[in-house]
Scaffold this motif. Structure first.
Motif, PDB file in Angstrom:
ATOM      1  N   THR A  74       0.708  -1.216  -0.067  1.00 27.19           N
ATOM      2  CA  THR A  74       0.099   0.047  -0.010  1.00 27.19           C
ATOM      3  C   THR A  74       1.049   1.297   0.070  1.00 27.19           C
ATOM      4  OG1 THR A  74      -2.008  -1.087   1.071  1.00 27.19           O
ATOM      5  CG2 THR A  74      -1.709   1.280   1.298  1.00 27.19           C
ATOM      6  N   HIS A  75       1.923   1.207   0.803  1.00 27.64           N
ATOM      7  CA  HIS A  75       2.883   2.382   0.900  1.00 27.64           C
ATOM      8  C   HIS A  75       3.505   2.785  -0.776  1.00 27.64           C
ATOM      9  CE1 HIS A  75       3.362   3.482   4.907  1.00 27.64           C
ATOM     10  NE2 HIS A  75       3.534   2.331   5.288  1.00 27.64           N
ATOM     11  N   TRP A  76       3.832   1.724  -1.341  1.00 32.43           N
ATOM     12  CA  TRP A  76       4.447   1.766  -2.391  1.00 32.43           C
ATOM     13  C   TRP A  76       3.447   2.310  -3.689  1.00 32.43           C
ATOM     14  CZ3 TRP A  76       8.111   3.437   0.110  1.00 32.43           C
ATOM     15  CH2 TRP A  76       9.182   2.674   0.478  1.00 32.43           C
ATOM     16  N   ILE A  77       2.380   1.503  -3.668  1.00 29.34           N
ATOM     17  CA  ILE A  77       1.502   1.891  -4.939  1.00 29.34           C
ATOM     18  C   ILE A  77       0.936   3.192  -4.551  1.00 29.34           C
ATOM     19  CG2 ILE A  77      -0.676   0.896  -3.666  1.00 29.34           C
ATOM     20  CD1 ILE A  77       0.754   0.242  -7.196  1.00 29.34           C
ATOM     21  N   ASP A  78       0.820   3.657  -3.472  1.00 31.19           N
ATOM     22  CA  ASP A  78       0.550   5.273  -3.337  1.00 31.19           C
ATOM     23  C   ASP A  78       1.430   6.062  -3.782  1.00 31.19           C
ATOM     24  OD1 ASP A  78      -1.066   7.415  -1.973  1.00 31.19           O
ATOM     25  OD2 ASP A  78       0.847   7.744  -0.849  1.00 31.19           O
ATOM     26  N   VAL A  79       2.706   5.763  -3.601  1.00 32.97           N
ATOM     27  CA  VAL A  79       3.980   6.624  -4.454  1.00 32.97           C
ATOM     28  C   VAL A  79       3.776   6.576  -5.970  1.00 32.97           C
ATOM     29  CG1 VAL A  79       6.366   6.840  -4.814  1.00 32.97           C
ATOM     30  CG2 VAL A  79       5.248   6.302  -2.594  1.00 32.97           C
ATOM     31  N   VAL A  80       3.449   5.322  -6.546  1.00 33.07           N
ATOM     32  CA  VAL A  80       3.151   5.299  -7.847  1.00 33.07           C
ATOM     33  C   VAL A  80       1.891   5.983  -8.285  1.00 33.07           C
ATOM     34  CG1 VAL A  80       2.430   3.655  -9.744  1.00 33.07           C
ATOM     35  CG2 VAL A  80       4.055   2.787  -8.038  1.00 33.07           C
ATOM     36  N   HIS A  81       0.651   6.023  -7.676  1.00 25.95           N
ATOM     37  CA  HIS A  81      -0.456   6.691  -7.957  1.00 25.95           C
ATOM     38  C   HIS A  81      -0.146   8.264  -8.142  1.00 25.95           C
ATOM     39  CE1 HIS A  81      -3.306   3.667  -6.669  1.00 25.95           C
ATOM     40  NE2 HIS A  81      -2.925   3.293  -7.593  1.00 25.95           N
ATOM     41  N   TRP A  82       0.498   8.765  -7.003  1.00 26.22           N
ATOM     42  CA  TRP A  82       0.915  10.078  -6.733  1.00 26.22           C
ATOM     43  C   TRP A  82       1.964  10.694  -7.934  1.00 26.22           C
ATOM     44  CZ3 TRP A  82       5.361  11.281  -2.641  1.00 26.22           C
ATOM     45  CH2 TRP A  82       5.414  12.760  -2.624  1.00 26.22           C
ATOM     46  N   TYR A  83       3.104   9.779  -8.368  1.00 22.73           N
ATOM     47  CA  TYR A  83       3.727  10.194  -9.350  1.00 22.73           C
ATOM     48  C   TYR A  83       3.445  10.004 -10.778  1.00 22.73           C
ATOM     49  CZ  TYR A  83       8.139  10.134  -6.232  1.00 22.73           C
ATOM     50  OH  TYR A  83       9.108  10.176  -5.205  1.00 22.73           O
ATOM     51  N   MET A  84       2.571   8.951 -10.689  1.00 20.65           N
ATOM     52  CA  MET A  84       2.023   8.908 -12.367  1.00 20.65           C
ATOM     53  C   MET A  84       0.680   9.370 -12.518  1.00 20.65           C
ATOM     54  SD  MET A  84       4.571   7.310 -13.720  1.00 20.65           S
ATOM     55  CE  MET A  84       3.938   6.536 -15.035  1.00 20.65           C
ATOM     56  N   GLY A  85       0.000   9.942 -11.435  1.00 20.04           N
ATOM     57  CA  GLY A  85      -1.117  10.696 -11.773  1.00 20.04           C
ATOM     58  C   GLY A  85      -2.404   9.553 -11.809  1.00 20.04           C
ATOM     59  N   VAL A  86      -2.324   8.451 -11.350  1.00 17.86           N
ATOM     60  CA  VAL A  86      -3.379   7.598 -11.656  1.00 17.86           C
ATOM     61  C   VAL A  86      -4.004   7.140 -10.360  1.00 17.86           C
ATOM     62  CG1 VAL A  86      -2.597   6.643 -13.699  1.00 17.86           C
ATOM     63  CG2 VAL A  86      -1.672   5.620 -11.420  1.00 17.86           C
ATOM     64  N   THR A  87      -5.210   6.594 -10.174  1.00 15.99           N
ATOM     65  CA  THR A  87      -5.796   6.209  -9.170  1.00 15.99           C
ATOM     66  C   THR A  87      -6.016   4.663  -8.846  1.00 15.99           C
ATOM     67  OG1 THR A  87      -8.036   6.481  -9.963  1.00 15.99           O
ATOM     68  CG2 THR A  87      -6.901   8.562  -8.979  1.00 15.99           C
ATOM     69  N   THR A  88      -6.424   3.717 -10.103  1.00 15.21           N
ATOM     70  CA  THR A  88      -6.819   2.528  -9.915  1.00 15.21           C
ATOM     71  C   THR A  88      -6.204   1.667 -11.195  1.00 15.21           C
ATOM     72  OG1 THR A  88      -8.929   3.566  -9.175  1.00 15.21           O
ATOM     73  CG2 THR A  88      -8.872   1.172  -9.760  1.00 15.21           C
ATOM     74  N   PRO A  89      -5.813   0.454 -10.713  1.00 14.06           N
ATOM     75  CA  PRO A  89      -5.310  -0.225 -11.897  1.00 14.06           C
ATOM     76  C   PRO A  89      -6.419  -0.920 -12.790  1.00 14.06           C
ATOM     77  CG  PRO A  89      -5.254  -1.609  -9.694  1.00 14.06           C
ATOM     78  CD  PRO A  89      -5.736  -0.157  -9.445  1.00 14.06           C
ATOM     79  N   GLN A  90      -6.244  -1.125 -14.068  1.00 15.58           N
ATOM     80  CA  GLN A  90      -7.377  -1.591 -14.809  1.00 15.58           C
ATOM     81  C   GLN A  90      -7.323  -3.251 -14.649  1.00 15.58           C
ATOM     82  OE1 GLN A  90      -5.229  -0.133 -18.554  1.00 15.58           O
ATOM     83  NE2 GLN A  90      -7.162   1.079 -18.759  1.00 15.58           N
ATOM     84  N   THR A  91      -6.193  -4.132 -14.598  1.00 17.21           N
ATOM     85  CA  THR A  91      -6.131  -5.383 -14.399  1.00 17.21           C
ATOM     86  C   THR A  91      -5.143  -5.602 -13.171  1.00 17.21           C
ATOM     87  OG1 THR A  91      -4.290  -5.815 -15.936  1.00 17.21           O
ATOM     88  CG2 THR A  91      -6.671  -5.633 -16.721  1.00 17.21           C
ATOM     89  N   ALA A  92      -5.209  -7.002 -12.667  1.00 14.62           N
ATOM     90  CA  ALA A  92      -4.369  -7.477 -11.903  1.00 14.62           C
ATOM     91  C   ALA A  92      -4.100  -9.003 -11.996  1.00 14.62           C
ATOM     92  CB  ALA A  92      -4.536  -6.849 -10.278  1.00 14.62           C
TER      93      ALA A  92
END
Length: 412
Positions: free
Chosen positions: A247-265
């Protein structure tokens, strides 16, 4: 000594990005918005006084303008440990609702197990308290939806515990990505490894633990020390490695890349080392996002080497960041260099201190100013949502897709 080309370049970038004279060794930002008098001190209560909450309490104690005046936990020994930090005059409550009844408590730090987060946050907001809510903010997707609805209907300040957003070198990383220096980023790798102990559990005097109260909304079940001490890894209480660490790292990804939700996993996982937990001890997850990039996460509970970090790989440069440093390698540095050698970094910034202090400080500042904190409830919900989507891949054994219109996860 004449600075090297790489040294000069990173100084130039730092100077043009965050202002001239920036140091290359960064500490947490602890500047206060104002110095308050003794009668204006923020009075904080702590609900759920486990190890993480007590760490936050030690940091809060060092910040000016606040005092911890009340604590609550259903396990008396932990509550008494919290009192030792806050001071002998601290009020003690076995029932957290009595703490919320205290009109002299201005704000509440919630450090309880995940399955209590929604209820405690909702009750605190209803009582007119500002809230610091540890991550992950939700145990389920539905909890996240309820938190968003709650946040949109309140004027209370809610900071969530993804402290990288207040950590100076992580903020610099955001500026570097926004500057376009990396070029087109198509791949982000995140990782986090810990070595989980497998020894005997500490003795628990059950006469000093309200087990039923600890379970709360979870299904009734007999006392189990592993579930009590390793609650994050049992479905009734938490979401395992993907909600706890990733959760910590995916929040950084969302913040840096300007996204909120993955399409697939899609997740490959196993219980290689610890067979008795609900969630796996080893995972490899791949998430696809809009804007043409994917994110992988690897993690194991068998090794503590390297801890955790992120790598953003673009066609012009690669940025690597963790809690100790930020490094940028330019693709141009490969020209004329043997391919087997790691190139010299163009930017190298080392971090000093714990950004959690800055994050708590931001929360206190926003309580006074009534401005939005650096990690409001929405970004906390979005980070947890990405983990919940990935967990659905574990539970179904298949690739899954997020149906945004329906607000649910489906098999891909």
């Amino acid at each position: 000594m004449t600075p090297s080309r790489s040294s000069w370049n990173r100084r130039r970038f730092l100077g043009t990005t965050i202002g001239g004279g920036a140091a290359l060794a960064l500490g947490p930002r602890l500047a206060r918005a104002q110095v308050l008098g003794a009668n204006d001190r923020l009075r904080v209560g702590v609900v759920g006084t486990g190890g993480r909450a007590r760490h936050l309490m030690r940091l809060l104690k060092e910040l000016p303008g606040c005092e911890m005046v009340a604590v609550s936990d259903v396990f008396e020994p932990r509550m008494l440990e919290a009192v030792e930090i806050a001071g002998p005059a601290t009020a003690k409550h076995a029932d957290y609702r009595r703490l919320l009844d205290d009109k002299d408590v201005h704000a509440v730090l919630v450090g309880s197990p995940d399955h209590w987060h929604l209820k405690m946050a909702a009750d605190a907001i209803a009582a007119g308290k500002d809230v610091y809510l540890e991550k992950p903010v939700s145990r389920t997707l539905e909890d996240g939806d309820a938190l968003l609805e709650l946040a949109e209907g309140t004027k209370q300040i809610v900071q969530t515990g993804t402290q990288q957003r207040s950590w100076e070198h992580f903020a610099l990383g955001k500026q570097i990505v926004d500057s376009g220096k990396l070029g087109q980023v198509t791949f982000v790798h995140t990782y986090w490894h810990q070595r989980m102990g497998m020894g005997a559990w500490p003795e628990v005097d059950q006469a000093r633990l309200d087990w039923k109260g600890w379970l709360g909304s979870a299904p009734e079940q007999p006392w189990n020390p592993q579930r009590f001490f390793r609650w994050r890894h049992f479905r009734d209480f938490g979401g395992g490695v993907l909600t706890d660490l990733r959760t910590h790292w995916i929040d950084v990804v969302h913040w840096y890349m300007g996204v909120t939700t993955p399409q697939t996993a899609v997740v490959t996982s196993a219980k290689y080392r610890i067979k008795t937990m609900d969630w796996p001890d080893t995972v490899t997850a791949t998430l696809e996002y809009p804007r043409d990039f994917m994110v992988t996460h690897t993690g194991t509970y068998a090794s503590s080497i390297d801890d955790g970090g992120l790598e953003f790989r673009g066609d012009r440069a690669t940025l690597k960041v963790d809690r100790e440093r930020l490094v940028v390698y330019s693709e141009d540095s490969r020209k004329g260099e043997p391919r087997r050698h790691t190139p010299e970094p163009e930017i190298l910034v080392r971090s000093l201190g714990d950004g959690t202090s800055a994050h708590l400080s931001n929360w206190l500042d926003c309580i006074r100013s009534r401005k939005a904190p650096t990690a409001p409830i929405r970004v906390g919900v979005e980070a947890a949502r990405a983990a919940h989507i990935a967990n659905q891949s574990i539970l179904t054994g298949s690739r899954v897709r997020w149906n945004a219109a329906a607000g649910k996860v489906e098999r891909a």
